[in-house]
Motif scaffolding. Sequence first.
Motif, PDB file in Angstrom:
ATOM      1  N   VAL A 247       0.823  -1.211   0.000  1.00  0.00           N
ATOM      2  CA  VAL A 247       0.000   0.000   0.000  1.00  0.00           C
ATOM      3  C   VAL A 247       0.854   1.257   0.000  1.00  0.00           C
ATOM      4  N   LEU A 248       2.071   1.180   0.551  1.00  0.00           N
ATOM      5  CA  LEU A 248       2.939   2.355   0.578  1.00  0.00           C
ATOM      6  C   LEU A 248       3.293   2.800  -0.843  1.00  0.00           C
ATOM      7  N   ALA A 249       3.476   1.837  -1.755  1.00  0.00           N
ATOM      8  CA  ALA A 249       3.784   2.174  -3.145  1.00  0.00           C
ATOM      9  C   ALA A 249       2.623   2.931  -3.778  1.00  0.00           C
ATOM     10  N   LYS A 250       1.403   2.543  -3.448  1.00  0.00           N
ATOM     11  CA  LYS A 250       0.233   3.218  -4.027  1.00  0.00           C
ATOM     12  C   LYS A 250       0.098   4.645  -3.489  1.00  0.00           C
ATOM     13  N   TYR A 251       0.407   4.828  -2.207  1.00  0.00           N
ATOM     14  CA  TYR A 251       0.356   6.169  -1.627  1.00  0.00           C
ATOM     15  C   TYR A 251       1.409   7.075  -2.260  1.00  0.00           C
ATOM     16  N   VAL A 252       2.624   6.540  -2.442  1.00  0.00           N
ATOM     17  CA  VAL A 252       3.694   7.329  -3.054  1.00  0.00           C
ATOM     18  C   VAL A 252       3.300   7.756  -4.460  1.00  0.00           C
ATOM     19  N   GLU A 253       2.739   6.822  -5.233  1.00  0.00           N
ATOM     20  CA  GLU A 253       2.306   7.148  -6.597  1.00  0.00           C
ATOM     21  C   GLU A 253       1.259   8.260  -6.572  1.00  0.00           C
ATOM     22  N   ARG A 254       0.314   8.153  -5.670  1.00  0.00           N
ATOM     23  CA  ARG A 254      -0.754   9.146  -5.576  1.00  0.00           C
ATOM     24  C   ARG A 254      -0.203  10.517  -5.195  1.00  0.00           C
ATOM     25  N   LEU A 255       0.709  10.540  -4.224  1.00  0.00           N
ATOM     26  CA  LEU A 255       1.276  11.796  -3.761  1.00  0.00           C
ATOM     27  C   LEU A 255       2.148  12.444  -4.836  1.00  0.00           C
ATOM     28  N   LEU A 256       2.928  11.645  -5.536  1.00  0.00           N
ATOM     29  CA  LEU A 256       3.759  12.186  -6.607  1.00  0.00           C
ATOM     30  C   LEU A 256       2.896  12.741  -7.737  1.00  0.00           C
ATOM     31  N   GLY A 257       1.793  12.060  -8.032  1.00  0.00           N
ATOM     32  CA  GLY A 257       0.883  12.549  -9.062  1.00  0.00           C
ATOM     33  C   GLY A 257       0.254  13.863  -8.667  1.00  0.00           C
ATOM     34  N   ALA A 258      -0.138  13.979  -7.396  1.00  0.00           N
ATOM     35  CA  ALA A 258      -0.736  15.226  -6.910  1.00  0.00           C
ATOM     36  C   ALA A 258       0.281  16.351  -6.924  1.00  0.00           C
ATOM     37  N   SER A 259       1.534  16.023  -6.556  1.00  0.00           N
ATOM     38  CA  SER A 259       2.596  17.032  -6.542  1.00  0.00           C
ATOM     39  C   SER A 259       2.889  17.542  -7.938  1.00  0.00           C
ATOM     40  N   SER A 260       2.940  16.639  -8.913  1.00  0.00           N
ATOM     41  CA  SER A 260       3.209  17.033 -10.294  1.00  0.00           C
ATOM     42  C   SER A 260       2.095  17.914 -10.842  1.00  0.00           C
TER      43      SER A 260
ATOM     44  N   PRO B 113      -5.375  20.961 -11.466  1.00  0.00           N
ATOM     45  CA  PRO B 113      -6.003  20.536 -10.210  1.00  0.00           C
ATOM     46  C   PRO B 113      -5.564  19.132  -9.862  1.00  0.00           C
ATOM     47  N   ALA B 114      -5.300  18.874  -8.591  1.00  0.00           N
ATOM     48  CA  ALA B 114      -4.876  17.535  -8.138  1.00  0.00           C
ATOM     49  C   ALA B 114      -6.032  16.581  -8.265  1.00  0.00           C
ATOM     50  N   ALA B 115      -5.718  15.307  -8.570  1.00  0.00           N
ATOM     51  CA  ALA B 115      -6.757  14.295  -8.735  1.00  0.00           C
ATOM     52  C   ALA B 115      -7.431  13.997  -7.421  1.00  0.00           C
TER      53      ALA B 115
END
Length: 206
Positions: free
Chosen positions: A184-197, A204-206
Amino acid sequence: MFTGIVEELGEVTAVEKLDDASRFRLRGPVVTEGAKHGDSIAVNGVCLTVVDLDGGEFTADVMAETLDRSSLGALTTGSRVNLERPMALGGRLGGHIVQGHVDGTGQIVERTPSEHWELVKVSLPGGLARYVVEKGSITVDGVSLTVVDAGADHFTVSLIPTTLALTTLGIKGPGDPVNLEVDVLAKYVERLLGASSATESGEPAA
């Protein structure tokens, strides 16, 4: 929350098919010790809620969403299953952080036995490969395992004699389905990096 360290090899004692769900009765004297109505028990890596207890057996209702996303729908009376109680706060984290929320199902592709261990190749459904890395963690039918090799549509794991003897991974063969939960940590990192980008680009962040 679970750790992926299977406590008991249990057995399905009854299956009741309903219109849009199923009711399972499972034998597990270890995991039912001290359990009560409303507690969680992981069955092949799927977090289920105890609705009834009786003499070392428990009953759980499985909704359509869970049946669609996991291999529990293929269970029949007599099927063996991996059982684990939730992690106790203050205890040792023997495996890795496991939620009991299955991300998809794969299939055992092949098994390569050795003298003291066995290499098992498992197929990966589309969309999950990006979360699986060499030496990372993955849960297969509720068992916390270390990835040996990560491919575009598969991964391999090495199973020690204890895992082969005490879990369903010792008796499943090529073609058999398995429940998969990625880290689950990998999924959180992906989500956070996507929001940051998205924020940096002004979108607008997803």
